[in-house]
Scaffold this motif. Structure first.
Motif, mmCIF file in Angstrom:
data_model
loop_
_atom_site.group_PDB
_atom_site.id
_atom_site.type_symbol
_atom_site.label_atom_id
_atom_site.label_comp_id
_atom_site.label_asym_id
_atom_site.label_seq_id
_atom_site.Cartn_x
_atom_site.Cartn_y
_atom_site.Cartn_z
ATOM 1 N N PRO B 238 41.245 39.387 41.774
ATOM 2 C CA PRO B 238 40.638 38.917 40.530
ATOM 3 C C PRO B 238 39.681 37.750 40.751
ATOM 4 C CG PRO B 238 43.003 39.195 40.248
ATOM 5 C CD PRO B 238 42.705 39.513 41.671
ATOM 6 N N ASN B 276 42.812 43.936 40.135
ATOM 7 C CA ASN B 276 43.266 43.770 38.749
ATOM 8 C C ASN B 276 44.170 44.915 38.332
ATOM 9 O OD1 ASN B 276 41.541 41.680 38.813
ATOM 10 N ND2 ASN B 276 40.333 42.262 37.035
ATOM 11 N N SER B 417 41.187 48.198 34.413
ATOM 12 C CA SER B 417 42.278 47.232 34.335
ATOM 13 C C SER B 417 42.274 46.561 32.981
ATOM 14 C CB SER B 417 42.114 46.186 35.425
ATOM 15 O OG SER B 417 40.917 45.498 35.214
ATOM 16 N N GLY B 421 45.407 41.770 33.823
ATOM 17 C CA GLY B 421 45.162 41.764 35.261
ATOM 18 C C GLY B 421 44.082 40.780 35.648
ATOM 19 N N THR B 422 43.099 40.642 34.765
ATOM 20 C CA THR B 422 41.969 39.758 35.051
ATOM 21 C C THR B 422 42.402 38.322 35.307
ATOM 22 O OG1 THR B 422 40.631 41.116 33.608
ATOM 23 C CG2 THR B 422 39.764 38.952 34.152
ATOM 24 N N ASP B 536 38.685 38.004 30.005
ATOM 25 C CA ASP B 536 39.928 38.504 29.413
ATOM 26 C C ASP B 536 39.718 38.792 27.935
ATOM 27 O OD1 ASP B 536 42.629 38.937 28.697
ATOM 28 O OD2 ASP B 536 42.904 36.789 28.330
#
Lengths: 330, 580
Positions: B238, B276, B417, B421-422, B536
């Protein structure tokens, strides 16, 4: 009796070399807001040409210890230490015999030259890296384990006792040795000149130059012997046939071995000076020599002006004085 | 409010704040003072002696002092760049340069060398001194750290970083004076110490004496594709995408994932996947594990185990906490396993033919990839782990200008993703992702809370209480191992109580990792962090368990989190390691 007033009147300064006012130091520790305080007597005497503190142990030990007690009482210290160089280990028993029932402890370490710098000594006592600390904060505010600490030289404590007893005269000990003179300690006025310390026409006539203040001190030619001695009060004399180059090499090798390695001008500088001195003996032409002299001088200047601690700065003393006074010896 | 007073700088009257250093004062007023060993993360060492200025206090004489550790006082007069200062610092630099054996190829600082920059600034053209450290020690025994003491300029930043950030005592000095060596205690190799390979020393080394142990030659050899059977798969973390631009002169925090994919494909990778996505797998597994532990009340508090340096720290120093670590593998390894199982089946190749290359902001990942525990599912799961700096060097070698490349997308199906995950790369990200999933799953979808802003930020220790459907979840987020040691102490003495704790060894999480571009300081970390949370917010899916590709993966594996194949693929064991 008011010891601080007496100290002020006597004008006593630290006799370890730096010459800071003792009264001011004591007051600073007393005035600090921390409750816990320490007193440390610096007996590390790592400079090879200085042996006056050893003399104090031999002759005036009980007075020195009383001096420490006076200091501890004045600054209200929980504990006092005597930081003893391990070359004086054989005095440990003698000292400890005198310490019975007192809150003073002997701390032995192969302190060497560096422990002459008080913050290095504190680092060693705390079990840390043998490198100087940043000042300020001074040890009087944040010393041993961060508590206000009064650090004085052994002789200073001896003089303090004399002041407390009212026997004080403005004198100090000088370490004298070299050609024609066996090692001896001379007690003389604070403003004594080199001539007065040597005090013998016969010897004086045979001398070419002297080294004042131990291996990190500066060289003085015979014609300037009417100068006052400052610093650690050590005089090493050299006869007519001696060469200043060799004496300088001795100084540089010592300083190179003792440098802690923290800052660039001292760590690299001394190494390079040593390297260049080596080059001098191999250099053929005068032109080469001039070049090397200018290099050495600029390194010495950098060390003097930009070193982290005074020990690094002291490198300039022997180098500059030797090159300026006796260029023909190189 | 802090006290302020007037001082004179270069004959100009300016306002100084009480307690600030001369260097800070000059920087605030846009004056330039050259520095080398100074790093804003660390207390100044004052060892390089280059940031010299001339100072006079209360009209006394001028003397030379270092700007980094001299505090401004009232009545001070400061002069920069006087002839004397220039002369002395030039000589100091000249001596430092002759102390530093120049091995520029492969150096962290190759394209942006601080020493060379200063040499140019001071006008040092050649060194008049001989190279004296040519034969000094090189230690390359560990998978993570390459230590070359012949490049060392003895500034002491590595020791400061190890003590002040990591809180360990791995590095020490040996010998004195000009033969001084800064390195592992007692002249040992890093392999014989308790070093956890967080790499903070590397990040703070101004001379490239400490570096990651490079795996570039191996990777480059693979990229030549002599062996036609190999399938090269790249995956990047990430935080890689937000910091890679810095190596190309861009601002930190810009998301360059699409350009990076193009670059990687151009270099010769066949597929590029997103860590991610692996993070989403980790979140799912970890959330399931947390719920299970909360129900059975066993092995609480649960610690995250995404950070290999932290895991190694526990394995060495706190054997009693090993059961408390979540057994879920880190996102890279989850993704690597997914690639070698699910994806390999999909493209119908033998997993042995797949070469996984991970691009990480971390040097401890290199060590993790070589652990036998993580070779159980596939040997190995990750073939090579590169740092952001290494991949930057590789891209530069191919003369790619990353800023002007075309956009490409991750390969399907392991590319999409969620927002959860980010944010894995920022401290608090693992926690927040897990909380999003846990809160939704525990309340059967009733709670739809997404932003847990109390666990965000770059503070060393953050804590929060989250209430989910009557269950009170006490959580803590720690970054910087020194803070972790403090937290463990507090936990043991019972001062604090938590159910779930996230620990990252580097300050600010992976975004301040040991494999990140140099320089990294608090301002840069803050900018990188901003990148994560903006992205996000913009993601359509922000919870890991709602990611349709992850769902596909699990149905492809025919199992659920913690169970069956997923349980075997995505979970690991830990080893008790002997303290050295």
């Amino acid at each position: 009796m008011d010891i601080i007033k007496a100290l002020k009147e006597s004008g006593l300064v630290g006799l370890g070399g730096a010459g800071f006012s003792t009264a001011a130091k004591w007051q600073a520790v007393k005035d600090s807001c921390e409750k816990k305080r320490f007193v440390v007597c610096n007996l590390s005497e790592g400079e090879p040409g200085v042996f006056k503190d050893e003399f104090v142990i031999q002759r005036h030990l009980s007075k020195m210890i009383s001096g420490i007690e006076i200091a501890a009482e004045f600054v209200n210290a929980q504990k006092s230490y005597i930081f003893l160089n391990d070359k004086y280990k054989y005095y440990q028993k003698k000292i400890e015999k005198n310490l019975k029932g007192k809150k003073i402890e002997v701390f032995i370490d192969n302190g060497r030259y560096l422990c002459g710098e008080e913050t290095v000594m504190l680092q060693v006592m705390e079990g840390k890296t043998r490198q100087p600390r940043l000042k300020p904060p001074y040890p009087t505010n944040s010393g041993l384990f961060g508590y206000p600490t009064l650090i004085n030289n052994a002789e200073t404590f001896y003089r303090v006792k004399l002041i407390a007893d009212g026997d004080y005269q403005p004198k100090r000990f000088y370490s004298l040795f070299g050609d024609y003179i066996p090692k001896k300690v001379v007690e003389s006025d604070l403003s004594s000149t080199v001539e007065e310390i040597i005090n013998s026409e016969k010897i004086l006539s045979k001398i070419k130059f002297a080294r004042i203040g131990g291996l990190s001190g500066c060289f003085l030619p015979r014609r300037e012997f009417n100068k006052q001695i400052t610093g650690t009060g050590s005089v090493e004399i050299f006869g007519k046939r001696r060469n200043v180059f060799n004496a300088l090499c001795q100084s540089i090798i010592f300083l190179k071995n003792e440098s802690c390695g923290k800052c660039t001008p001292c760590r690299e500088g001394i190494y390079r000076i040593a390297e260049e001195l080596n080059n001098i003996s191999e250099s053929k032409s005068l032109w080469d020599k001039e070049e090397i002299f200018s290099k050495i001088k600029s390194i010495a200047e950098a060390a003097k002006e930009s070193s982290f601690c005074p020990l690094g700065a002291s490198v300039a003393n022997p180098v500059i004085s030797a090159i300026n006074l006796f260029p023909e010896d190189f | 409010m802090t006290k302020s007073f007037e001082v004179k700088l270069n004959n100009k009257k300016i306002t100084a704040l009480d307690g600030e250093s001369v260097l800070d004062l000059a920087k605030r007023n846009n004056f330039h003072i050259p520095t080398l060993c100074y790093h804003s993360d660390l207390e100044p060492n004052g060892s390089c002696r280059l940031c010299l200025v001339e100072i006079s206090c209360n009209k006394g004489g001028f003397f030379i002092a270092t700007a980094c550790n001299t505090t401004v006082t009232e009545g001070m007069e400061i002069k920069l760049d006087t002839p004397k200062v220039k002369r002395i610092r030039k000589l100091n630099l000249e001596m430092l340069l002759s102390d530093h054996i120049q091995k520029c190829n492969g150096c962290n600082w190759k394209y942006d060398c601080e020493l060379k920059k200063l040499a140019k600034e001071f006008g040092v053209t050649e060194s008049r001194f001989s190279e004296r450290r040519r034969k000094f020690k090189i230690d390359s025994k560990t998978p993570s750290i390459h230590w070359d003491s012949s490049k060392c300029i003895e500034c002491g930043n590595c020791i400061s970083a190890c003590q002040q950030i990591t809180g360990l005592d791995i590095l020490k000095t040996e010998y004195r004076g000009s033969s001084i060596v800064f390195g592992p205690k007692d002249g040992k190799s890093f392999a014989d110490t308790n070093c956890v390979f967080c790499g903070q020393c590397i990040l703070h080394c101004p001379a490239g004496s400490l570096q990651e142990k490079t795996e570039l030659p191996e990777v480059e050899k693979l990229l030549e594709k002599k062996n036609k059977k190999n399938i090269l798969v790249a995956q990047f973390a990430p935080s890689t995408r937000y910091s890679i631009g810095e190596l190309f002169g861009l601002e930190p925090g810009i998301n360059l994932e699409k350009k990076l994919i193009t670059a990687l494909k151009h270099i010769g990778f066949d597929y590029v996947f997103d860590v991610n996505f692996g993070a989403d797998i980790t979140t799912l597994e970890e959330a399931a594990e947390l719920i299970e532990r909360l129900e059975s009340k066993k092995n609480l508090p649960m610690f995250t185990s995404c950070c290999p340096a932290w895991v190694r720290y526990v394995e060495i120093f706190h054997h009693e906490l090993i059961p408390n670590l979540t057994t879920t593998k880190s996102p890279t390894h989850c993704l690597a396993c997914a690639v070698k199982s699910f994806f390999a089946k999909k493209i119908k190749v033998n997993p042995k033919r797949i070469i996984n290359v991970a691009i990480m902001p971390c040097v401890a990942k290199k060590y993790e990839a070589k652990l036998p525990e993580l070779k159980e599912s596939y040997n190995p799961e990750i073939n090579h782990s590169l740092t952001v700096r290494e991949i930057g060097r590789l891209i530069k070698k191919h003369n790619l200008d990353i800023e002007n490349l075309a956009d490409s997308d991750f390969d399907s199906p392991l590319g999409n993703s969620s927002g959860a995950g980010t944010i894995y790369g920022a401290s608090g990200g693992v926690m927040e992702s897990a909380l999003r999933t846990v809160s939704s799953q525990l309340s059967d979808g009733k709670i739809n809370k997404i932003d847990f802003s109390e666990v965000r930020g770059l503070d060393g220790i953050k804590s929060a209480v989250v209430e989910i459907d009557g269950i009170k979840l006490e959580v803590a987020v720690v970054s910087g191992l020194k803070n972790a040691a403090k937290l463990i102490k507090d936990l043991k003495s019972g001062v604090v109580r938590y159910n779930y704790i996230e620990v990252m060894a580097c300050p600010g999480g992976c975004l301040g990792g040991g494999g990140q571009p140099i320089p990294t300081d608090s301002k840069i970390r803050e900018k990188r962090k901003a990148g994560f949370y903006t992205d996000d917010k913009e993601k359509p899916i922000r919870k890991a368990h709602e990611n349709s590709d992850v769902k596909k993966l699990y149905s492809g594996l025919d199992s659920k989190p913690l169970e069956g194949r997923a349980g075997r693929l995505f979970h690991r064991k830990f080893t008790k390691r002997r303290k050295k």
